[in-house]
Design an enzyme around this catalytic site. Structure first.
Site, mmCIF file in Angstrom:
data_model
loop_
_atom_site.group_PDB
_atom_site.id
_atom_site.type_symbol
_atom_site.label_atom_id
_atom_site.label_comp_id
_atom_site.label_asym_id
_atom_site.label_seq_id
_atom_site.Cartn_x
_atom_site.Cartn_y
_atom_site.Cartn_z
ATOM 1 C CB CYS A 1 -0.703 0.217 1.262
ATOM 2 S SG CYS A 1 -1.952 -1.490 1.573
ATOM 3 C CG HIS B 1 -2.833 3.104 2.969
ATOM 4 N ND1 HIS B 1 -3.396 2.418 1.906
ATOM 5 C CD2 HIS B 1 -3.049 2.104 3.083
ATOM 6 C CE1 HIS B 1 -3.745 1.643 1.673
ATOM 7 N NE2 HIS B 1 -4.069 0.990 3.071
ATOM 8 C CG ASN C 1 -6.647 -1.037 1.974
ATOM 9 O OD1 ASN C 1 -5.937 -0.535 1.521
ATOM 10 N ND2 ASN C 1 -6.424 -1.254 3.107
HETATM 11 N N1 COA Z 1 -18.527 -7.611 11.941
HETATM 12 C C1 COA Z 1 -18.620 -8.492 12.933
HETATM 13 N N2 COA Z 1 -17.701 -8.233 13.718
HETATM 14 C C2 COA Z 1 -16.850 -8.688 13.482
HETATM 15 C C3 COA Z 1 -16.149 -7.970 11.228
HETATM 16 C C4 COA Z 1 -17.163 -7.737 10.541
HETATM 17 N N3 COA Z 1 -16.734 -7.950 10.286
HETATM 18 N N4 COA Z 1 -15.093 -8.260 11.634
HETATM 19 C C5 COA Z 1 -14.231 -8.714 13.009
HETATM 20 N N5 COA Z 1 -15.498 -8.801 13.705
HETATM 21 C C6 COA Z 1 -15.374 -8.426 15.592
HETATM 22 C C7 COA Z 1 -14.034 -9.817 15.796
HETATM 23 O O1 COA Z 1 -14.247 -11.448 15.851
HETATM 24 C C8 COA Z 1 -14.166 -9.728 17.674
HETATM 25 O O2 COA Z 1 -15.144 -10.487 18.070
HETATM 26 P P1 COA Z 1 -14.944 -11.112 19.214
HETATM 27 O O3 COA Z 1 -14.740 -10.057 20.888
HETATM 28 O O4 COA Z 1 -16.442 -11.715 19.580
HETATM 29 O O5 COA Z 1 -14.113 -12.268 18.759
HETATM 30 C C9 COA Z 1 -14.858 -8.513 17.135
HETATM 31 O O6 COA Z 1 -15.783 -7.782 15.885
HETATM 32 C C10 COA Z 1 -13.110 -7.075 17.710
HETATM 33 O O7 COA Z 1 -13.065 -7.589 16.753
HETATM 34 P P2 COA Z 1 -11.869 -6.917 16.918
HETATM 35 O O8 COA Z 1 -10.292 -7.822 15.868
HETATM 36 O O9 COA Z 1 -10.490 -6.168 17.947
HETATM 37 O O10 COA Z 1 -11.637 -5.544 16.198
HETATM 38 P P3 COA Z 1 -11.251 -3.977 15.714
HETATM 39 O O11 COA Z 1 -11.971 -2.795 16.559
HETATM 40 O O12 COA Z 1 -9.291 -4.115 15.941
HETATM 41 O O13 COA Z 1 -11.419 -4.036 14.131
HETATM 42 C C11 COA Z 1 -9.859 -3.849 12.043
HETATM 43 C C12 COA Z 1 -10.751 -4.934 13.192
HETATM 44 C C13 COA Z 1 -9.251 -5.399 10.952
HETATM 45 C C14 COA Z 1 -11.213 -3.623 11.246
HETATM 46 C C15 COA Z 1 -9.066 -3.611 12.154
HETATM 47 O O14 COA Z 1 -8.073 -4.208 13.109
HETATM 48 C C16 COA Z 1 -8.025 -2.710 12.015
HETATM 49 O O15 COA Z 1 -8.643 -1.270 10.651
HETATM 50 N N6 COA Z 1 -6.755 -3.077 11.221
HETATM 51 C C17 COA Z 1 -5.755 -2.779 10.523
HETATM 52 C C18 COA Z 1 -5.946 -3.389 9.596
HETATM 53 C C19 COA Z 1 -5.321 -1.913 7.935
HETATM 54 O O16 COA Z 1 -5.033 -1.154 8.159
HETATM 55 N N7 COA Z 1 -4.671 -3.150 7.069
HETATM 56 C C20 COA Z 1 -4.373 -2.738 6.606
HETATM 57 C C21 COA Z 1 -2.793 -2.308 5.938
HETATM 58 S S1 COA Z 1 -2.949 -1.436 4.709
#
Ligand code: COA
Length: 328
Positions: A111, A255, A285
């Site tokens: 990215c 980004h 993204n």
């Molecule tokens: N819908 C509903 N629930 C979801 C879900 C979805 N699409 N995806 C995950 N969950 C759930 C998880 O299973 C978890 O449930 P649990 O508490 O029962 O285990 C809960 O939501 C919280 O998950 P968590 O991983 O703590 O959420 P988060 O707030 O960290 O958000 C991302 C997850 C992926 C959105 C976040 O971590 C993120 O943006 N990370 C960076 C990703 C990124 O920038 N990538 C690109 C790099 S170039």
């Protein structure tokens, strides 16, 4: 020596996937996706190969720049979702655009790719007097690599392409290209799945968690932590080279991964959010496309104007991060 963006173009596939559409594949809902990421909808390539989207964006950029394709001396492609291991996407785009006099190669910095490619373009322009124009093209079809059974990743990504024609300028340009390979296992997609396809007859474990064939794996929490630090760091590393402060910047073009990452970066930089270009609500993204797409759209809307100072800041798989500061 700096660079000037002469013209930009983008291509977005017609098909749109809303948050509600994902409830057909995975246990999710619009509210979770909006509040945790800021994403509302994203484009999905249907019949379009990645190179096609890149070529369409490139043709528009060449037209906007008001040059002929024969004048392009170098095509740099950026993609993590190319249609081919080889040839480069740049070679295909060189042919499709009629840039018959250009050299062509790809940069894969995930990215951060567009910022890496811009910096590479500048170096070529600086050292080769015969080179007038460089065409930088980012094109991605993430939808072909995401695992639509994994709710924490599939909702994040989108497809599209954006391109820029670059020429030399006497205005300042500073940049910083960085990588922390210790995070390579946090975000990846294999070219071949060793466990399923090769079945290595040894106990060797390469440390990359297994995943469904060729699908994107991400440790979202760890990438999130990295990203919130990487964006301000990319800015400061580039800015400190020229004594530039955050308040000197007219527009930050980060980004577009998650609006919460951008908000945290803005806070850490002490910059109000209204100085940050945000387009991820409509496109998700799009990896290397996200920065040039945000740039292209903001230029077309008249938000970013000639003479304004820009800070492009990216992060991605690698883990890479990069910043570039210059005048539009
Ligand atoms: N819908 C509903 N629930 C979801 C879900 C979805 N699409 N995806 C995950 N969950 C759930 C998880 O299973 C978890 O449930 P649990 O508490 O029962 O285990 C809960 O939501 C919280 O998950 P968590 O991983 O703590 O959420 P988060 O707030 O960290 O958000 C991302 C997850 C992926 C959105 C976040 O971590 C993120 O943006 N990370 C960076 C990703 C990124 O920038 N990538 C690109 C790099 S170039």
């Amino acid at each position: 020596m700096g660079i000037k963006i002469l013209g930009m173009g983008c291509y977005l596939p017609e098909q749109t996937l809303t948050n509600d559409d994902f409830t057909r594949f995975v246990d999710t809902n619009d509210e979770w996706i909006r509040t945790r990421t800021g994403i509302v909808e994203r484009r999905m390539a249907g019949w379009e190969p990645t190179w096609y989207m890149g070529s369409e964006a490139a043709k528009k950029a060449i037209a906007k720049a008001g040059i002929s394709p024969e004048e392009v001396g170098l095509v740099i492609g950026c993609s993590v979702t190319s249609d081919f291991h080889t040839p480069s996407i740049a070679s295909v785009i060189q042919y499709e655009t009629g840039a018959v006099n250009a050299a062509a190669f790809d940069v894969n910095a995930a990215c951060s790719g567009f910022v890496y490619a811009l910096d590479t373009a500048r170096r070529f322009l600086e050292t080769d007097d015969s080179l007038k124009y460089v065409l930088v093209v980012a094109a991605e079809a993430l939808s072909r690599f995401v695992d639509f059974a994994d709710r924490s990743t599939c909702i994040l990504f989108g497809d599209g392409a954006a391109a820029a024609v670059i020429e030399k300028s006497d205005k300042p340009f500073t940049s910083a290209l960085c990588s922390d390979g210790s995070g390579a296992r946090l975000l990846y997609a294999r070219t071949v799945n060793i466990a399923e396809e090769v079945k290595l007859e040894s106990d060797f474990d390469d440390g990359f968690p297994e995943k469904r064939l060729h699908k994107l794996y991400q440790d979202g929490k760890e990438v999130y932590k990295f990203a919130t630090k990487a964006l301000p760091k990319a800015f400061h590393l580039a800015a400190d080279k020229a004594g530039i402060a955050p308040e000197d910047i007219d527009w930050f073009v980060p980004h577009q991964a998650n609006v919460r990452i951008i908000e945290t970066a803005a806070k850490n930089l002490g910059v109000p959010m209204d100085k940050f270009i945000v387009t991820l609500d409509h496109y998700g993204n799009t990896s290397s496309v996200s920065i040039p797409l945000a740039l292209c759209e903001s230029i077309e809307k008249g938000v970013i104007r000639r003479g304004q100072k820009l800070a492009l800041i990216g992060f991605g798989a690698g883990l890479t991060y990069a910043g570039a500061i210059f005048e539009y």
